[in-house]
Design a protein around this motif. Structure first.
Motif: not given
Length: 461
Positions: A92-96, A114-117, A119-125, A170-174
């Motif tokens: 749900d948009g949270i990376v934990t 945990a953080l909302p993805i 708000t992090t550089s992980l979204a760019g990856i 194709g779906k990001a899981v982690g």
């Protein structure tokens, strides 16, 4: 083909190429060089696939997610260098952060972080769809001082990182985070290596996650079954108590009522004694019914607290005075020996129920002419109420089971009073519902101190 066969043939190919290279013209030497490079690439690919095959075999054998990740940590150093590996899940948009292993005992960014993805550089990856290399994490932090996760990693001593997205269909899981305590640890070779095995690795981890979820559900079902069995035992005990503990006083009340019905020939003193007997028996029945209802509410999760702000010191003083009067027939004094002002937010009725239980038990098991001492103290904002008697004390074995339903100590009440074995269990549940603790300190032959503590959150500042 067996692992040893592949390794032997690759080694033999290298030896032949080396032997040929010294005697060949330059064009042929270039070809041999290309063959050597190709052989080296084949060996790397083979090693990567071998590590994955071993993981897949383990998952097929029922490995849980943590065990799969442990295997990656123990077996992937020939594939990608690292001193630390972290694994995070996306929901749900949270990376934990879900799992971590490190060569260092210092951990700043651990499981549960945990953080909302977004708000992090992980979204760019994820948007780029490729692993990211940072070979100087300190310099990277200087450009992004607001990144708490980067700061925590730098505090752990991490200098290089390889952040790898995991995708299923194709779906990001982690993410898998490979980290090194050395600068410049990663290169494009490691990015290519991960991309080559990413799909298989994500599949292996996903299977391990599903296995873990199934195991957790099975454990939850087993725990529910255990609770149901415990409730069934309580129900059976309830039925036994209703048929015995309630039938006996009811019979007594009926017989006594019949005698009162023929009260014409009874003297006033005899009639008063019969009425007293009816009151005592009906009082016992009412207390038992109330306790049984309390247990039913507690075990069904329906124990509700009606919190209000009140003066605990006044409540304790009132309970001491009331039980001092009730202890008169046994010549027992109930004394408030130490008291501190305490205004709390709690369920007044339930806290009084706890006090009444501790005080009535102290009187019930105390010898004639003894003293029951009560204290109300506050230390580091934690409220503690203690009730100390001069009774026979409680053995360690009895202390272990004393707070279970329908359990009583070996010691017998000194005035022939009755006990259902429910009061202390209910009192502990009430205190725990207030996030507090109730326990006992006792030495056989030297009396007992029952005490409960309420946390600082219940103290009115």
């Amino acid at each position: 083909m067996q692992q040893t066969d592949v390794e032997t043939r690759l080694k033999r190919l290298e030896e032949l190429c080396s032997a040929l290279q010294s005697d060949l013209p330059s064009d042929a030497k270039a070809l041999v060089t290309e063959i050597n490079a190709l052989a080296a690439e084949v060996e790397v690919n083979y090693r990567d696939l071998l590590a994955l095959d071993q993981l897949a075999a383990h998952v097929g054998g029922g490995l849980l997610l943590d065990e799969v990740l442990d295997d990656i940590y123990n077996g992937f150093r020939d594939v990608i260098p690292y001193d630390r590996i972290g694994f995070s899940l996306i929901n749900d948009g949270i990376v934990t952060a879900r799992w971590l292993r490190s060569e260092s005992e210092l951990v700043r960014l651990g499981a549960g972080y945990a953080l909302p993805i977004e708000t992090t550089s992980l979204a760019g990856i994820l948007a780029e769809g490729r692993p990211r290399i940072i070979n100087d994490l300190g310099s990277y932090l200087a450009t992004r001082p607001e990144s708490e996760s980067t700061r925590l990693l730098v505090e752990e001593g991490v200098q290089s990182s390889l952040t790898c997205p995991l995708l299923i269909d194709g779906k990001a899981v982690g993410f898998l985070f490979f980290s090194s305590f050395e600068p410049g640890a990663y290169s494009e070779i490691h990015t290519n290596t991960f991309e080559r095995i990413a799909d298989q690795l994500a599949g292996v981890i996903e299977k391990g996650k599903l296995t873990s979820q199934l195991a957790e559900r099975a454990a939850a079902i087993e725990e529910q079954n255990r609770q149901l069995r415990a409730l069934d035992d309580i129900k059976n005990t309830f039925i036994g108590m209703v048929s015995h503990d309630l039938r006996s006083p009811l019979a007594t009340i009926q017989v006594t009522a019949d005698l009162l019905d023929e009260a014409d020939y009874l003297a006033p003193v005899e009639r008063k004694m019969l009425i007293k007997d009816i009151k005592e028996q009906s009082g016992y029945m009412l207390a038992l019914v109330n306790e049984l209802l309390d247990v039913a509410h507690i075990e069904s999760g329906r124990l509700e607290l009606n919190r209000e702000t009140f003066d605990l010191e006044a409540l304790v003083a009132d309970s001491v005075n009331r039980h001092g009067y009730l202890a008169g027939p046994k010549d027992i004094r109930v004394v408030l020996v130490e008291s501190s002002p305490a205004v709390i937010e709690a369920d007044r009725t339930r806290i009084r129920q706890v006090l009444d239980n501790l005080l009535s038990n102290a009187i019930k098991y105390s010898p004639m002419g003894s003293v029951v001492s009560v204290t109300l103290t506050i230390e580091h904002d934690v409220i503690r109420v203690g009730v100390t008697d001069e009774g026979p004390g409680i053995s360690e074995a009895d202390q272990v089971r004393l707070f279970e339903y329908f359990e009583t100590a070996e010691a017998k009440p000194t005035g022939g009073e009755t006990s259902t074995g429910l009061g202390l269990a209910i009192a502990r549940k009430i205190v725990e519902a207030h996030q507090g603790t109730l326990d006992v300190e006792s030495t056989p032959g030297r009396g007992s101190t029952f005490w409960f503590e309420l946390p600082p959150t219940t103290v009115d500042p």
